[in-house]
Motif scaffolding. Structure first.
Motif, PDB file in Angstrom:
ATOM      1  N   TRP A   1       0.826  -1.205   0.000  1.00  0.00           N
ATOM      2  CA  TRP A   1       0.000   0.000   0.000  1.00  0.00           C
ATOM      3  C   TRP A   1       0.863   1.258   0.000  1.00  0.00           C
ATOM      4  O   TRP A   1       0.672   2.149  -0.823  1.00  0.00           O
ATOM      5  N   VAL A   2       1.843   1.340   0.897  1.00  0.00           N
ATOM      6  CA  VAL A   2       2.654   2.545   0.979  1.00  0.00           C
ATOM      7  C   VAL A   2       3.510   2.710  -0.265  1.00  0.00           C
ATOM      8  O   VAL A   2       3.749   3.829  -0.731  1.00  0.00           O
ATOM      9  N   GLY A   3       3.958   1.583  -0.847  1.00  0.00           N
ATOM     10  CA  GLY A   3       4.723   1.674  -2.082  1.00  0.00           C
ATOM     11  C   GLY A   3       3.928   2.337  -3.193  1.00  0.00           C
ATOM     12  O   GLY A   3       4.448   3.157  -3.952  1.00  0.00           O
ATOM     13  N   TRP A   4       2.635   2.008  -3.257  1.00  0.00           N
ATOM     14  CA  TRP A   4       1.824   2.567  -4.331  1.00  0.00           C
ATOM     15  C   TRP A   4       1.415   4.014  -4.068  1.00  0.00           C
ATOM     16  O   TRP A   4       1.387   4.830  -4.984  1.00  0.00           O
ATOM     17  N   ILE A   5       1.100   4.363  -2.842  1.00  0.00           N
ATOM     18  CA  ILE A   5       0.691   5.754  -2.626  1.00  0.00           C
ATOM     19  C   ILE A   5       1.883   6.699  -2.818  1.00  0.00           C
ATOM     20  O   ILE A   5       1.722   7.829  -3.284  1.00  0.00           O
ATOM     21  N   VAL A   6       3.087   6.222  -2.494  1.00  0.00           N
ATOM     22  CA  VAL A   6       4.275   7.029  -2.762  1.00  0.00           C
ATOM     23  C   VAL A   6       4.528   7.105  -4.263  1.00  0.00           C
ATOM     24  O   VAL A   6       4.899   8.159  -4.800  1.00  0.00           O
ATOM     25  N   THR A   7       4.304   5.980  -4.969  1.00  0.00           N
ATOM     26  CA  THR A   7       4.451   5.977  -6.421  1.00  0.00           C
ATOM     27  C   THR A   7       3.521   6.990  -7.063  1.00  0.00           C
ATOM     28  O   THR A   7       3.924   7.744  -7.966  1.00  0.00           O
ATOM     29  N   VAL A   8       2.282   7.008  -6.622  1.00  0.00           N
ATOM     30  CA  VAL A   8       1.310   7.946  -7.198  1.00  0.00           C
ATOM     31  C   VAL A   8       1.764   9.386  -6.967  1.00  0.00           C
ATOM     32  O   VAL A   8       1.623  10.239  -7.863  1.00  0.00           O
ATOM     33  N   ALA A   9       2.329   9.670  -5.791  1.00  0.00           N
ATOM     34  CA  ALA A   9       2.847  11.012  -5.532  1.00  0.00           C
ATOM     35  C   ALA A   9       3.947  11.378  -6.529  1.00  0.00           C
ATOM     36  O   ALA A   9       3.986  12.495  -7.054  1.00  0.00           O
ATOM     37  N   VAL A  10       4.844  10.428  -6.798  1.00  0.00           N
ATOM     38  CA  VAL A  10       5.912  10.663  -7.777  1.00  0.00           C
ATOM     39  C   VAL A  10       5.323  10.908  -9.161  1.00  0.00           C
ATOM     40  O   VAL A  10       5.759  11.804  -9.895  1.00  0.00           O
ATOM     41  N   GLU A  11       4.306  10.111  -9.526  1.00  0.00           N
ATOM     42  CA  GLU A  11       3.710  10.245 -10.861  1.00  0.00           C
ATOM     43  C   GLU A  11       3.052  11.612 -11.036  1.00  0.00           C
ATOM     44  O   GLU A  11       3.169  12.239 -12.095  1.00  0.00           O
ATOM     45  N   TYR A  12       2.355  12.073 -10.023  1.00  0.00           N
ATOM     46  CA  TYR A  12       1.700  13.368 -10.123  1.00  0.00           C
ATOM     47  C   TYR A  12       2.714  14.476 -10.400  1.00  0.00           C
ATOM     48  O   TYR A  12       2.509  15.341 -11.267  1.00  0.00           O
ATOM     49  N   PHE A  13       3.810  14.467  -9.650  1.00  0.00           N
ATOM     50  CA  PHE A  13       4.807  15.514  -9.841  1.00  0.00           C
ATOM     51  C   PHE A  13       5.566  15.341 -11.146  1.00  0.00           C
ATOM     52  O   PHE A  13       6.022  16.322 -11.744  1.00  0.00           O
ATOM     53  N   ALA A  14       5.711  14.100 -11.607  1.00  0.00           N
ATOM     54  CA  ALA A  14       6.344  13.883 -12.903  1.00  0.00           C
ATOM     55  C   ALA A  14       5.507  14.508 -14.023  1.00  0.00           C
ATOM     56  O   ALA A  14       6.045  15.109 -14.960  1.00  0.00           O
ATOM     57  N   VAL A  15       4.184  14.379 -13.918  1.00  0.00           N
ATOM     58  CA  VAL A  15       3.305  15.022 -14.904  1.00  0.00           C
ATOM     59  C   VAL A  15       3.508  16.534 -14.892  1.00  0.00           C
ATOM     60  O   VAL A  15       3.645  17.180 -15.934  1.00  0.00           O
ATOM     61  N   GLY A  16       3.543  17.107 -13.685  1.00  0.00           N
ATOM     62  CA  GLY A  16       3.749  18.542 -13.573  1.00  0.00           C
ATOM     63  C   GLY A  16       5.068  18.998 -14.181  1.00  0.00           C
ATOM     64  O   GLY A  16       5.135  20.026 -14.875  1.00  0.00           O
ATOM     65  N   ALA A  17       6.137  18.211 -13.940  1.00  0.00           N
ATOM     66  CA  ALA A  17       7.449  18.556 -14.489  1.00  0.00           C
ATOM     67  C   ALA A  17       7.439  18.486 -16.013  1.00  0.00           C
ATOM     68  O   ALA A  17       8.029  19.346 -16.695  1.00  0.00           O
ATOM     69  N   LEU A  18       6.771  17.486 -16.581  1.00  0.00           N
ATOM     70  CA  LEU A  18       6.723  17.343 -18.034  1.00  0.00           C
ATOM     71  C   LEU A  18       5.855  18.416 -18.681  1.00  0.00           C
ATOM     72  O   LEU A  18       6.119  18.847 -19.811  1.00  0.00           O
ATOM     73  N   MET A  19       4.823  18.854 -17.991  1.00  0.00           N
ATOM     74  CA  MET A  19       3.963  19.906 -18.539  1.00  0.00           C
ATOM     75  C   MET A  19       4.691  21.240 -18.637  1.00  0.00           C
ATOM     76  O   MET A  19       4.268  22.130 -19.383  1.00  0.00           O
ATOM     77  N   ARG A  20       5.785  21.390 -17.926  1.00  0.00           N
ATOM     78  CA  ARG A  20       6.564  22.621 -18.004  1.00  0.00           C
ATOM     79  C   ARG A  20       7.120  22.855 -19.413  1.00  0.00           C
ATOM     80  O   ARG A  20       7.463  23.984 -19.762  1.00  0.00           O
ATOM     81  N   ARG A  21       7.233  21.793 -20.185  1.00  0.00           N
ATOM     82  CA  ARG A  21       7.715  21.947 -21.557  1.00  0.00           C
ATOM     83  C   ARG A  21       6.814  22.891 -22.343  1.00  0.00           C
ATOM     84  O   ARG A  21       7.288  23.665 -23.193  1.00  0.00           O
ATOM     85  N   TRP A  22       5.521  22.826 -22.087  1.00  0.00           N
ATOM     86  CA  TRP A  22       4.558  23.643 -22.818  1.00  0.00           C
ATOM     87  C   TRP A  22       4.085  24.859 -22.014  1.00  0.00           C
ATOM     88  O   TRP A  22       3.753  25.891 -22.585  1.00  0.00           O
ATOM     89  N   PHE A  23       4.031  24.691 -20.706  1.00  0.00           N
ATOM     90  CA  PHE A  23       3.492  25.768 -19.857  1.00  0.00           C
ATOM     91  C   PHE A  23       4.475  26.050 -18.712  1.00  0.00           C
ATOM     92  O   PHE A  23       4.211  25.691 -17.552  1.00  0.00           O
ATOM     93  N   PRO A  24       5.608  26.661 -19.023  1.00  0.00           N
ATOM     94  CA  PRO A  24       6.653  26.840 -18.008  1.00  0.00           C
ATOM     95  C   PRO A  24       6.240  27.743 -16.844  1.00  0.00           C
ATOM     96  O   PRO A  24       6.832  27.668 -15.761  1.00  0.00           O
ATOM     97  N   GLU A  25       5.230  28.583 -17.035  1.00  0.00           N
ATOM     98  CA  GLU A  25       4.842  29.523 -15.988  1.00  0.00           C
ATOM     99  C   GLU A  25       3.768  28.958 -15.047  1.00  0.00           C
ATOM    100  O   GLU A  25       3.502  29.546 -13.996  1.00  0.00           O
ATOM    101  N   VAL A  26       3.148  27.852 -15.424  1.00  0.00           N
ATOM    102  CA  VAL A  26       2.068  27.288 -14.609  1.00  0.00           C
ATOM    103  C   VAL A  26       2.663  26.457 -13.472  1.00  0.00           C
ATOM    104  O   VAL A  26       3.482  25.561 -13.720  1.00  0.00           O
TER     105      VAL A  26
END
Length: 478
Positions: A96-121
């Motif tokens: 359980w803890v492995g997955w909830i931590v994984t999901v946290a990493v995935e969320y921030f990875a999406v945010g980091a990748l979106m910076r390619r198009w929206f660097p100010e958001v």
């Protein structure tokens, strides 16, 4: 009226796609860059081969158990039944803890990748959008989850296939332009610096062992097919086919991708904060196109975001089923075993999503904007927790097989019979331990080991403090 049992609504094609695409996420699309930067191209390739052998041995063991006991509690159920209730309780919470931590990493990875198009958001805006989408996919019926996962996984599987096709064309064209030696230039460092030494292992062989832990994170999710078996139609048929899909994925997707990235992306330009797939497509030479493919990097960035959402989707599904499994066994408050009208354990899902938010927004690294350090720290914790779960699968299957034979039953009666016993248990357990030892050699990764061990101890303490509170009755053996 509320349902009392989970629905078996996951179809065979969906189980196969969960098995085929469940692992392809941040570990491959983003983490590979960090692995190459730390261990070099050859070291990373060796780490993926070792990790692939380990995870496949685990999946063979899991396949046998899941075909006989298709339970959504999966690893926790098997550890409880064939190792002991305290260990089973710990495995439930460890996964359980492995997955909830994984999901946290995935969320921030999406945010980091979106910076390619929206660097100010701000990244947090994208995190909120991800949370809303994952909630919609999981809050209703397992049919919606499975169909959503089928679509998201199909996109990334197709994209990786196209990436490999383009990579092979690029390698052949590189050979045509520069000869066979042109494809090995990045594998050998001939200009040493203060950070890199000359040779095939620029940061030493120890860096290869350290990379194994990060590679285990990349393979995390392969085992989720064991959880899906609890809601799959005809799991005795679906599991063997899913296992074969896992082997094909490991050999084809992971190893081919790492080879292509290594050919075109120097380790000095690799990083955990930028996808090596995007960087490779920006550099790959192709006939009639020159260097790089127009818009290919943007397309791949979109695909990677899709892949990461897929992994987050699977993570909330798996973590909620662990909480549900505990409550169903009366090892946790009964409210978390309650289902809505569509058969979804919504309270278990709410708990998992809430804890993911606490991990993300209560993290000092996030508050200080140190996303790279945050991702590396969380990946270490995920990898150590998954190693413990994998080891428990090997031990549980070994004990199951001993009891099955001792009871006088024939191995031919098994819906799926894992081959090469006890070799696969030896490989699974010893390989996982090697990953831990290799990680311990890196002082920066030791903190993750200490935190995971401390968490395991707390889980055992939690079991003994609460084992009689909700009416748990131990089921032992066959």
């Amino acid at each position: 009226m509320q349902q009392e049992n989970l629905n078996r609504d996951i179809k065979l094609r969906q189980v196969l796609m969960i098995a085929l695409g469940g692992t392809i996420g941040t570990g491959l699309f983003v983490g590979t860059g960090g692995n190459i930067a730390n261990a070099g191209p050859l070291g990373t390739l060796l780490a993926y081969i070792v990790g692939g052998v380990i995870v496949y041995s685990i999946i063979l063991s899991l396949g046998e158990l899941a075909s006989v006991y298709p339970s959504t509690g999966s690893f926790g159920d098997y550890a409880t039944r064939f190792i002991g209730p305290a260990t089973g309780y710990m495995v439930f919470w460890m996964y359980w803890v492995g997955w909830i931590v994984t999901v946290a990493v995935e969320y921030f990875a999406v945010g980091a990748l979106m910076r390619r198009w929206f660097p100010e958001v701000p990244i947090t805006y994208w995190v909120v959008a991800c949370i809303a989408l994952i909630f919609l996919l999981n809050a209703f019926s397992v049919k919606i989850f499975a169909e959503g996962e089928f679509f998201l996984a199909s996109v990334k599987v197709f994209a990786v296939f196209i990436f490999i096709v383009l990579g092979v064309i690029g390698i052949l064209y590189q050979i045509y332009l520069h000869g066979i030696g042109g494809i090995f230039a990045n594998f050998y460092i001939d200009h040493p610096s203060k950070d890199l030494q000359e040779g095939l292992f620029p940061k030493g062989v120890s860096a290869v062992f350290g990379a194994i832990l990060a590679v285990i994170f990349a393979y995390t999710g392969t085992e989720i097919v064991g959880v899906a078996a609890g809601e799959a139609k005809n799991p005795s048929v679906a599991m063997p086919k899913a296992i074969r899909a896992t082997l094909w994925r490991i050999v084809f997707f992971f190893l081919c991708s790492v080879i292509i990235i290594s050919v075109f992306l120097p380790m000095t330009d690799s990083s955990i904060t930028k996808s090596p797939f995007v960087s490779t497509l920006e550099r790959i030479p192709l006939p009639f196109f020159g260097i790089g493919i127009p818009y290919a990097a943007d397309i791949m960035n979109f695909v990677i975001i899709t892949a990461i959402l897929s992994t987050a989707n699977s993570g909330i599904y798996a973590s909620s089923r662990m909480v549900y499994g505990l409550a169903q066994k009366k090892m946790f408050p009964p409210i978390f075993a309650k289902l809505n009208k569509q058969g979804t354990p919504v309270y278990a899902m709410y708990l998992s999503m809430a804890c993911t938010l606490i991990i993300m927004f209560g993290n000092d690294y996030v508050q200080n904007g140190r996303i790279k350090e945050m991702m590396e720290a969380l990946i270490n914790i995920i990898s150590f927790s998954v190693i413990i779960v994998w080891i428990s699968v090997s031990i549980a299957q070994y004990n199951f097989r001993k009891q099955f034979v001792a009871s006088g039953k024939s191995l031919n009666d098994l819906p799926y019979r894992a081959p090469f016993l006890p070799l696969i248990q030896f490989i699974g357990i010893s390989g996982s331990i090697i990953g831990v030892i290799g990680a311990y050699m890196d002082p920066e990764q030791r903190v993750g080991a200490y935190l995971t061990i401390g968490y395991a101890i707390l889980c055992y303490m939690g079991y003994y403090l609460t084992k009689d509170k909700w009416g748990y009755q131990h089921e032992q053996g066959l």
